[in-house]
Design a protein around this motif. Structure first.
Motif, PDB file in Angstrom:
ATOM      1  N   LEU A 485      53.946  47.600  10.554  1.00  0.00           N
ATOM      2  CA  LEU A 485      52.601  48.092  10.886  1.00  0.00           C
ATOM      3  C   LEU A 485      52.543  48.610  12.318  1.00  0.00           C
ATOM      4  O   LEU A 485      51.813  49.556  12.620  1.00  0.00           O
ATOM      5  CB  LEU A 485      51.572  46.975  10.700  1.00  0.00           C
ATOM      6  CG  LEU A 485      51.055  46.735   9.281  1.00  0.00           C
ATOM      7  CD1 LEU A 485      50.208  45.471   9.227  1.00  0.00           C
ATOM      8  CD2 LEU A 485      50.270  47.930   8.783  1.00  0.00           C
ATOM      9  N   VAL A 486      53.307  47.988  13.196  1.00  0.00           N
ATOM     10  CA  VAL A 486      53.329  48.414  14.600  1.00  0.00           C
ATOM     11  C   VAL A 486      53.926  49.810  14.727  1.00  0.00           C
ATOM     12  O   VAL A 486      53.484  50.621  15.551  1.00  0.00           O
ATOM     13  CB  VAL A 486      54.140  47.413  15.454  1.00  0.00           C
ATOM     14  CG1 VAL A 486      54.228  47.877  16.901  1.00  0.00           C
ATOM     15  CG2 VAL A 486      53.510  46.022  15.370  1.00  0.00           C
ATOM     16  N   GLU A 524      47.666  37.183  18.536  1.00  0.00           N
ATOM     17  CA  GLU A 524      47.550  37.818  19.856  1.00  0.00           C
ATOM     18  C   GLU A 524      48.636  38.870  20.061  1.00  0.00           C
ATOM     19  O   GLU A 524      48.370  39.955  20.600  1.00  0.00           O
ATOM     20  CB  GLU A 524      47.622  36.749  20.944  1.00  0.00           C
ATOM     21  CG  GLU A 524      47.350  37.281  22.341  1.00  0.00           C
ATOM     22  CD  GLU A 524      47.365  36.193  23.407  1.00  0.00           C
ATOM     23  OE1 GLU A 524      47.263  36.531  24.594  1.00  0.00           O
ATOM     24  OE2 GLU A 524      47.484  34.998  23.034  1.00  0.00           O
ATOM     25  N   ASP A 525      49.864  38.560  19.616  1.00  0.00           N
ATOM     26  CA  ASP A 525      50.969  39.533  19.730  1.00  0.00           C
ATOM     27  C   ASP A 525      50.628  40.812  18.970  1.00  0.00           C
ATOM     28  O   ASP A 525      50.855  41.928  19.462  1.00  0.00           O
ATOM     29  CB  ASP A 525      52.264  38.945  19.173  1.00  0.00           C
ATOM     30  CG  ASP A 525      52.779  37.777  20.001  1.00  0.00           C
ATOM     31  OD1 ASP A 525      52.481  37.751  21.211  1.00  0.00           O
ATOM     32  OD2 ASP A 525      53.461  36.906  19.427  1.00  0.00           O
ATOM     33  N   LEU A 526      50.098  40.653  17.774  1.00  0.00           N
ATOM     34  CA  LEU A 526      49.785  41.809  16.935  1.00  0.00           C
ATOM     35  C   LEU A 526      48.638  42.624  17.520  1.00  0.00           C
ATOM     36  O   LEU A 526      48.664  43.861  17.492  1.00  0.00           O
ATOM     37  CB  LEU A 526      49.437  41.350  15.511  1.00  0.00           C
ATOM     38  CG  LEU A 526      50.604  40.768  14.705  1.00  0.00           C
ATOM     39  CD1 LEU A 526      50.109  40.128  13.419  1.00  0.00           C
ATOM     40  CD2 LEU A 526      51.635  41.845  14.386  1.00  0.00           C
ATOM     41  N   ASN A 531      47.238  48.728  17.053  1.00  0.00           N
ATOM     42  CA  ASN A 531      45.792  48.970  16.998  1.00  0.00           C
ATOM     43  C   ASN A 531      45.205  48.738  15.608  1.00  0.00           C
ATOM     44  O   ASN A 531      43.996  48.877  15.416  1.00  0.00           O
ATOM     45  CB  ASN A 531      45.469  50.401  17.469  1.00  0.00           C
ATOM     46  CG  ASN A 531      46.184  51.450  16.638  1.00  0.00           C
ATOM     47  OD1 ASN A 531      46.791  51.152  15.612  1.00  0.00           O
ATOM     48  ND2 ASN A 531      46.117  52.697  17.076  1.00  0.00           N
ATOM     49  N   HIS A 532      46.053  48.408  14.637  1.00  0.00           N
ATOM     50  CA  HIS A 532      45.530  48.082  13.306  1.00  0.00           C
ATOM     51  C   HIS A 532      44.916  46.683  13.284  1.00  0.00           C
ATOM     52  O   HIS A 532      44.120  46.367  12.403  1.00  0.00           O
ATOM     53  CB  HIS A 532      46.632  48.174  12.251  1.00  0.00           C
ATOM     54  CG  HIS A 532      47.379  49.468  12.284  1.00  0.00           C
ATOM     55  ND1 HIS A 532      46.737  50.684  12.213  1.00  0.00           N
ATOM     56  CD2 HIS A 532      48.706  49.749  12.397  1.00  0.00           C
ATOM     57  CE1 HIS A 532      47.642  51.655  12.269  1.00  0.00           C
ATOM     58  NE2 HIS A 532      48.838  51.107  12.383  1.00  0.00           N
ATOM     59  N   SER A 563      41.379  39.536  12.101  1.00  0.00           N
ATOM     60  CA  SER A 563      41.739  40.591  13.050  1.00  0.00           C
ATOM     61  C   SER A 563      41.931  41.928  12.335  1.00  0.00           C
ATOM     62  O   SER A 563      41.533  42.983  12.843  1.00  0.00           O
ATOM     63  CB  SER A 563      43.009  40.195  13.805  1.00  0.00           C
ATOM     64  OG  SER A 563      43.415  41.212  14.681  1.00  0.00           O
ATOM     65  N   LEU A 564      42.529  41.882  11.153  1.00  0.00           N
ATOM     66  CA  LEU A 564      42.695  43.113  10.362  1.00  0.00           C
ATOM     67  C   LEU A 564      41.338  43.703   9.997  1.00  0.00           C
ATOM     68  O   LEU A 564      41.121  44.917  10.090  1.00  0.00           O
ATOM     69  CB  LEU A 564      43.474  42.822   9.076  1.00  0.00           C
ATOM     70  CG  LEU A 564      44.994  42.948   9.106  1.00  0.00           C
ATOM     71  CD1 LEU A 564      45.570  42.683   7.726  1.00  0.00           C
ATOM     72  CD2 LEU A 564      45.423  44.332   9.579  1.00  0.00           C
ATOM     73  N   LEU A 565      40.406  42.825   9.549  1.00  0.00           N
ATOM     74  CA  LEU A 565      39.079  43.300   9.150  1.00  0.00           C
ATOM     75  C   LEU A 565      38.264  43.766  10.346  1.00  0.00           C
ATOM     76  O   LEU A 565      37.327  44.558  10.193  1.00  0.00           O
ATOM     77  CB  LEU A 565      38.340  42.199   8.394  1.00  0.00           C
ATOM     78  CG  LEU A 565      38.946  41.804   7.038  1.00  0.00           C
ATOM     79  CD1 LEU A 565      38.238  40.583   6.461  1.00  0.00           C
ATOM     80  CD2 LEU A 565      38.891  42.968   6.056  1.00  0.00           C
ATOM     81  N   CYS A 566      38.618  43.296  11.545  1.00  0.00           N
ATOM     82  CA  CYS A 566      37.946  43.755  12.766  1.00  0.00           C
ATOM     83  C   CYS A 566      38.574  45.037  13.308  1.00  0.00           C
ATOM     84  O   CYS A 566      38.056  45.628  14.265  1.00  0.00           O
ATOM     85  CB  CYS A 566      37.991  42.674  13.852  1.00  0.00           C
ATOM     86  SG  CYS A 566      36.998  41.217  13.475  1.00  0.00           S
ATOM     87  N   GLY A 567      39.693  45.433  12.736  1.00  0.00           N
ATOM     88  CA  GLY A 567      40.350  46.661  13.168  1.00  0.00           C
ATOM     89  C   GLY A 567      39.721  47.880  12.521  1.00  0.00           C
ATOM     90  O   GLY A 567      38.792  47.795  11.723  1.00  0.00           O
ATOM     91  N   GLN A 568      40.265  49.035  12.869  1.00  0.00           N
ATOM     92  CA  GLN A 568      39.681  50.290  12.395  1.00  0.00           C
ATOM     93  C   GLN A 568      40.502  50.951  11.284  1.00  0.00           C
ATOM     94  O   GLN A 568      40.114  52.008  10.789  1.00  0.00           O
ATOM     95  CB  GLN A 568      39.577  51.273  13.579  1.00  0.00           C
ATOM     96  CG  GLN A 568      38.741  50.775  14.738  1.00  0.00           C
ATOM     97  CD  GLN A 568      37.298  50.535  14.353  1.00  0.00           C
ATOM     98  OE1 GLN A 568      36.680  51.355  13.678  1.00  0.00           O
ATOM     99  NE2 GLN A 568      36.755  49.390  14.770  1.00  0.00           N
TER     100      GLN A 568
END
Length: 704
Positions: A485-486, A524-526, A531-532, A563-568
């Protein structure tokens, strides 16, 4: 219309007279299930002048295939799929044809690739046989027979009755005359039995051996003619009923092997044809080595064709395993002829039985001349096989991790091989899993990004590596997805990865299943590297602050999912079915449901969910999410709901009173006109409760 012979300026010239116009069809190679059907494959057109003949392909386009030069003036010609028979004033001549070469290319798109080959259509034609006759006039062909009509003049007959009239001894065995030798001068009819394909093939192969030692193109030419002869017989619709069926198939494979030998041994520009011809021969690599490599330790010269065949065969995922002796011999060959390829061929599945000590010796020898990271990794691999971990660590410490990753991209078979259609991890990959899982995952990501490993292959690879069942997902595979993903930039692959990691997070959270190994990256690393993954919203953190202790063990998967659901990046609509198992999962489920509603723009639905499950977070949600066009939800939804719920609960729910008084009324008073604000207040409300906010609203904008 496409052919115009040269015309004499003084009128018609006898030398330009056309004769023997003929169309020859060729059909798809007969199969057992299509024997009764004949499907046209190619069409050829032949016509002749007295001294030259022309063969054209007239299928999709008109193309000149061959030109035939006759030694003397021709009278008539007849074309068959295998031969061109020409009658001249004194003889019957037989030439080879290229119909089967052209038809083979029309039938099989893999001809002229590394898979299959066929002699070129432009190959020079040969004169196979010339038989002397007196006064040939006409010719026709029927099955395996040539019917020849001759007319002898009186002086020719006189010559024929002399004791020396038999000029070609071989002719007598295959020619039957329907006339009496003592008959009067006139017409004679001969039936000439053509030599069988197999017999003629054997003669041509035997004759080619006279050129074998001098390594000339003549040997290749003769064997190519023999190959085309057999190929034409195989394309005959009557092939399946032929008594020579098995012999023809054997001859075809044999001719491919002979041509493979030539292109391997001779220094020719078409050396690459060794590979497809050996493939068509059905010979194993061990059998080819036996044909071309002398026994013992004597030094040989290896031509480009042989090295081309050997390199490609070893770099492919063949199921064949060479014996220890053959594998060691291959090492010796590459060390002498192509040392750069040595570390690559060592990774071939065919070389599993190689002696690692011998391999290490050759690798060290090559390293002095041309060191490389792939070679170092190959040495590390051999060190593992020997069992020398000290040497292994020494080799692995020779380069930085990023350089080692490049080495794995240069030779993926260091980590994975294919066998019987499956991806199989190597001993090297197994060792890295235990000692350097981060390097293993980084290498797998690099392989995917360089189009050397598909997502499905990677999934199989990590599952086999971890010994998990087909349905279970190992943590190392999740680490791979997260790392990918990165790096990933393709939208289609990105959404697939997001769906996969989401599914795994949900599966583990819903079953309270902990990962079997420690994840390589924290939330935190992700967030910091990708940015995902977005920063978790304060209102989500507030919900989770009241979670039950039983959720503590799964906080990493929970925070990654949030965190994924808070991403864009994630397409929330597509993952809703995957999130269904968390619908009733306490505070985790509430946070996930509210996040999904918010992402889909359903703020009123999210507020309802929060007011039911965690009312003191509703205002915090509104402060964070209700902006721009969504601000009207404050007074259209949140204010009426808070008023109603406060009225029903009274003083039993101080959180509602606090939310209403501290935040909601202040925001509405700042946004609305006084008249609009008044219209929203409940009729049975306490004046003292709302009066400060009304005063603030009127001072901000006086009522008109």
């Amino acid at each position: 219309r496409r052919f115009t012979p040269d015309q004499s300026p003084f009128g018609f010239c006898e030398d330009t007279k056309l004769h023997s116009l003929q169309l020859l069809p060729m059909y798809q190679t007969a199969q057992e299930d299509t024997e009764s059907k004949r499907e046209l494959l190619s069409l050829f057109c032949f016509f002749s002048l007295p001294h030259v003949g022309y063969l054209y392909s007239v299928g999709k386009s008109v193309e000149l295939i061959s030109t035939y030069q006759y030694s003397e003036k021709s009278e008539q010609a007849v074309l068959t799929p295998q031969f061109l028979h020409v009658v001249t004033s004194e003889s019957l001549q037989c030439f080879t044809v290229r119909c089967s070469a052209a038809a083979a290319r029309d039938e099989d798109p893999y001809i002229d690739t590394t898979v299959k080959a066929c002699p070129p259509v432009a190959l020079d034609v040969c004169t196979l046989r010339m038989q002397l006759f007196i006064g040939p006039r006409a010719i026709c062909h029927f099955k395996n027979h040539i019917v020849l009509l001759t007319k002898a003049d009186t002086e020719d007959i006189t010559e024929r009755r002399k004791p020396t009239r038999r000029m070609l001894s071989r002719k007598a065995d295959s020619i039957k005359s329907r006339t009496d030798s003592e008959s009067e001068p006139g017409w004679n009819l001969y039936i000439i039995d053509t030599v069988s394909t197999i017999q003629l093939y054997r003669e041509m192969v035997d004759y080619s051996r006279t050129y074998e030692n001098v390594k000339t193109e003549s040997c290749i030419h003769l064997l190519s003619e023999a190959h085309l002869l057999v190929r034409a017989a195989l394309m005959d619709p009557a092939f399946l009923r032929s008594d020579e069926k098995e012999e023809l198939l054997t001859a075809f494979r044999e001719s491919c092997a002979f041509l493979g030998d030539c292109y391997s041994r001779f220094d020719t520009k078409d050396y690459h044809l060794a590979l497809p011809y050996y493939r068509m021969s059905g010979l194993s690599m061990a059998e080819v080595l036996k044909r071309l490599v002398s026994e013992g330790d004597e030094i040989q010269t290896y031509e480009r064709g042989f090295m081309f065949y050997l390199t490609h065969s070893l770099n492919e995922d063949l199921n064949e395993e060479l014996s220890k002796e053959s594998a060691n011999k291959v090492l010796q060959i590459f060390c002498l002829a192509d040392p750069v390829q040595l570390p690559h061929i060592l990774c071939s599945p065919c070389m599993r039985n190689v002696c690692p000590l011998t391999a290490m010796k050759y690798l060290q020898k090559v390293e002095k001349m041309m060191p490389s990271v792939v070679l170092t990794l190959a040495k590390a691999f051999m060190s593992l096989k020997i069992g020398n971990l000290t040497m292994y660590e020494q080799e692995m410490n020779s380069y930085k991790e990023t350089t080692l990753v490049c080495g794995f991209v240069g030779q993926p078979k260091l980590l994975r091989q294919r066998g019987e259609g499956a991806v199989i991890p190597t001993e090297f990959a197994v060792h890295l899993k235990e000692t350097q899982p981060g390097l293993l995952v980084a290498a797998a990501v690099a392989l995917h990004e360089n189009s050397k490993m598909e997502l499905e292959e990677a999934e199989t690879f990590f599952k086999m590596l971890s010994g998990n069942s087909k349905d279970a997902v190992p943590q190392l595979l999740v680490d791979f997805w997260e790392a990918l993903l990165v790096m990933c930039s393709q939208e289609e692959v990105l959404q697939e990865l997001l769906l996969r990691v989401t599914s795994q997070y949900v599966w583990r959270i819903s079953r309270r299943q902990l990962p079997e190994t420690k994840p390589l990256k924290t939330t935190e690393d992700l967030i910091n590297s990708c940015n995902h993954f977005g920063l978790i919203f304060p209102w989500v953190t507030s919900i989770m602050s009241v979670e039950s202790p039983s959720d503590k063990g799964y906080c990493e998967d929970i925070s990654k999912l949030q965190s994924l659901l808070c991403g864009q990046s994630i397409n929330v609509a597509s993952v809703l079915p995957v999130l269904e198992p968390l619908a009733e999962a306490g505070s985790v489920g509430l946070a996930v449901r509210a996040l999904c509603s918010s992402c889909l723009g359903k703020h009123e639905e999210a507020i309802d969910q929060l007011l039911r499950g965690c009312p003191d977070v509703a205002v915090l949600y509104a402060q964070h999410e209700l902006k721009g066009d969504s601000r009207a939800v404050w007074w259209n939804k949140l204010l009426p709901e808070l008023c109603e719920r406060t009225r029903l609960s009274g003083s039993d729910c101080p959180a509602l009173v606090s939310s209403l008084k501290a935040e909601t009324l202040s925001v509405v008073a700042m946004e609305l006109e006084l008249r609009d604000f008044l219209s929203l207040l409940p009729e049975d409300g306490t004046a003292a409760f709302f009066l400060p906010h009304l005063l603030h609203c009127s001072q901000r904008k006086p009522l008109t």
